[in-house]
Motif scaffolding. Structure first.
Motif, PDB file in Angstrom:
ATOM      1  N   PRO A 109       0.789  -0.932  -0.094  1.00 49.14           N
ATOM      2  CA  PRO A 109       0.109   0.083   0.241  1.00 49.14           C
ATOM      3  C   PRO A 109       0.991   1.368  -0.141  1.00 49.14           C
ATOM      4  O   PRO A 109       0.508   2.312  -0.620  1.00 49.14           O
ATOM      5  CB  PRO A 109      -0.759  -0.067   1.159  1.00 49.14           C
ATOM      6  N   ILE A 110       1.987   1.088   0.573  1.00 44.57           N
ATOM      7  CA  ILE A 110       2.874   2.332   0.645  1.00 44.57           C
ATOM      8  C   ILE A 110       3.137   2.678  -0.674  1.00 44.57           C
ATOM      9  O   ILE A 110       3.286   3.845  -1.291  1.00 44.57           O
ATOM     10  CB  ILE A 110       4.171   2.069   1.346  1.00 44.57           C
ATOM     11  N   VAL A 111       3.662   1.596  -1.704  1.00 46.86           N
ATOM     12  CA  VAL A 111       4.320   2.002  -2.860  1.00 46.86           C
ATOM     13  C   VAL A 111       3.048   2.288  -3.847  1.00 46.86           C
ATOM     14  O   VAL A 111       3.129   3.073  -4.710  1.00 46.86           O
ATOM     15  CB  VAL A 111       4.716   0.573  -3.535  1.00 46.86           C
ATOM     16  N   GLN A 112       1.869   1.618  -3.865  1.00 49.29           N
ATOM     17  CA  GLN A 112       0.665   1.930  -4.461  1.00 49.29           C
ATOM     18  C   GLN A 112       0.288   3.383  -4.176  1.00 49.29           C
ATOM     19  O   GLN A 112      -0.058   4.046  -5.371  1.00 49.29           O
ATOM     20  CB  GLN A 112      -0.424   1.029  -4.064  1.00 49.29           C
ATOM     21  N   ARG A 113       0.333   3.921  -3.166  1.00 44.96           N
ATOM     22  CA  ARG A 113      -0.072   5.216  -2.849  1.00 44.96           C
ATOM     23  C   ARG A 113       0.833   6.027  -3.048  1.00 44.96           C
ATOM     24  O   ARG A 113       0.569   7.324  -3.757  1.00 44.96           O
ATOM     25  CB  ARG A 113      -0.443   5.443  -1.516  1.00 44.96           C
ATOM     26  N   ASP A 114       2.302   5.998  -2.663  1.00 45.18           N
ATOM     27  CA  ASP A 114       3.251   7.015  -2.582  1.00 45.18           C
ATOM     28  C   ASP A 114       4.393   6.852  -3.520  1.00 45.18           C
ATOM     29  O   ASP A 114       5.317   7.607  -3.846  1.00 45.18           O
ATOM     30  CB  ASP A 114       3.745   7.361  -1.250  1.00 45.18           C
ATOM     31  N   GLY A 115       4.531   5.600  -4.056  1.00 47.06           N
ATOM     32  CA  GLY A 115       5.814   5.423  -5.027  1.00 47.06           C
ATOM     33  C   GLY A 115       6.748   4.542  -4.458  1.00 47.06           C
ATOM     34  O   GLY A 115       6.894   4.489  -3.206  1.00 47.06           O
ATOM     35  N   ALA A 171      -3.760   0.320 -10.815  1.00 47.37           N
ATOM     36  CA  ALA A 171      -3.906   0.013  -9.364  1.00 47.37           C
ATOM     37  C   ALA A 171      -2.232   0.115  -8.691  1.00 47.37           C
ATOM     38  O   ALA A 171      -1.963   0.440  -7.552  1.00 47.37           O
ATOM     39  CB  ALA A 171      -4.433  -0.973  -8.775  1.00 47.37           C
ATOM     40  N   ASN A 172      -1.198  -0.403  -9.904  1.00 47.38           N
ATOM     41  CA  ASN A 172       0.084  -0.546  -9.403  1.00 47.38           C
ATOM     42  C   ASN A 172       1.032   0.167 -10.327  1.00 47.38           C
ATOM     43  O   ASN A 172       1.930  -0.241 -10.684  1.00 47.38           O
ATOM     44  CB  ASN A 172       0.538  -1.997  -9.527  1.00 47.38           C
ATOM     45  N   ALA A 173       0.789   1.468 -10.764  1.00 49.04           N
ATOM     46  CA  ALA A 173       1.162   2.296 -11.482  1.00 49.04           C
ATOM     47  C   ALA A 173       2.895   2.607 -11.215  1.00 49.04           C
ATOM     48  O   ALA A 173       3.668   2.683 -12.076  1.00 49.04           O
ATOM     49  CB  ALA A 173       0.600   3.695 -11.823  1.00 49.04           C
ATOM     50  N   HIS A 174       2.928   2.798  -9.882  1.00 44.75           N
ATOM     51  CA  HIS A 174       4.466   3.029  -9.249  1.00 44.75           C
ATOM     52  C   HIS A 174       5.136   1.858  -9.583  1.00 44.75           C
ATOM     53  O   HIS A 174       6.212   1.998  -9.811  1.00 44.75           O
ATOM     54  CB  HIS A 174       4.493   3.382  -7.787  1.00 44.75           C
ATOM     55  N   LEU A 175       4.738   0.335  -9.451  1.00 47.32           N
ATOM     56  CA  LEU A 175       5.466  -0.598  -9.562  1.00 47.32           C
ATOM     57  C   LEU A 175       5.583  -0.806 -11.195  1.00 47.32           C
ATOM     58  O   LEU A 175       6.650  -1.250 -11.634  1.00 47.32           O
ATOM     59  CB  LEU A 175       4.673  -1.708  -9.094  1.00 47.32           C
ATOM     60  N   LEU A 176       4.583  -0.596 -11.867  1.00 45.79           N
ATOM     61  CA  LEU A 176       4.921  -0.595 -13.348  1.00 45.79           C
ATOM     62  C   LEU A 176       5.898   0.340 -13.931  1.00 45.79           C
ATOM     63  O   LEU A 176       6.721   0.091 -14.669  1.00 45.79           O
ATOM     64  CB  LEU A 176       3.462  -0.220 -14.049  1.00 45.79           C
TER      65      LEU A 176
END
Length: 186
Positions: A28-34, A102-107
């Motif tokens: 959730p940290i990565v999903q929200r804040d990168g 939903a996981n754009a930062h991980l993408l």
């Protein structure tokens, strides 16, 4: 020393940390804040352990990111059962778009470092490649496959950065339908 101060490594029974728990807190940290917001210190604070304990259980930052990608995109395809190759392409890309948004930062992390690509992401590409080959067998360079993937990534990144939420999955699918319509004509 009083009874409340404990020195040294905690007993195994006192451990409240595992790789799965770290991923559960980190995602959730990565999903929200990168990924920039993700640190072993942040995770340790949230888990009530030391940063070293987080590192011990999760490995390197690179390994943690790879594990996050694997969890975030696990079973993205689900069941693909469209009657035609075009239907299957739409199903695959709808499932992938939804998960990628939903996981754009991980993408972004995967696009920056392809070594983070998970087995499930490779399956998405493989399934899509099979469908595009069915649609356009004369496409030796897999241009249609690359076009669909690039369009999807561009749309996801645009939609993820759109603070007004004006881009929708319907907008995305209109573009996919346009591409597929042209692919059937060639």
């Amino acid at each position: 020393m009083n009874a409340r101060s404990k020195v040294g490594r905690p007993k195994a029974s006192d451990q409240k940390i595992s790789k799965a728990r770290i991923i559960e807190v980190a995602l959730p940290i990565v999903q929200r804040d990168g990924i920039e917001a993700l640190s072993f210190r942040t995770l340790a604070d949230q888990l009530g352990v030391t940063p070293m304990a987080v590192t011990y259980h999760s490995g390197s930052r690179q390994q943690l990111l790879a594990d996050l990608v694997a969890v975030a995109f696990k079973d993205t395809l689900g069941q693909v059962d469209g009657a035609t190759a075009s239907d299957r392409v739409r199903q695959i890309l709808t499932a992938y778009y939804t998960r990628a948004l939903a996981n754009a930062h991980l993408l972004r992390a995967v696009l920056s470092d392809p070594s983070l690509m998970s087995v499930d992401l490779k399956h998405v590409t493989g399934a899509l490649g099979t469908c595009t080959k069915d649609l356009n067998d004369g496409d030796a360079g897999s241009v249609l496959l690359h076009l669909l993937i690039d369009y999807t990534h561009g749309f996801v990144l645009s939609a993820a950065s759109d603070e007004t939420d004006t881009l929708t999955i319907d907008d995305y699918l209109r573009g996919i339908n346009w591409v597929l319509d042209r692919a059937r004509r060639t």
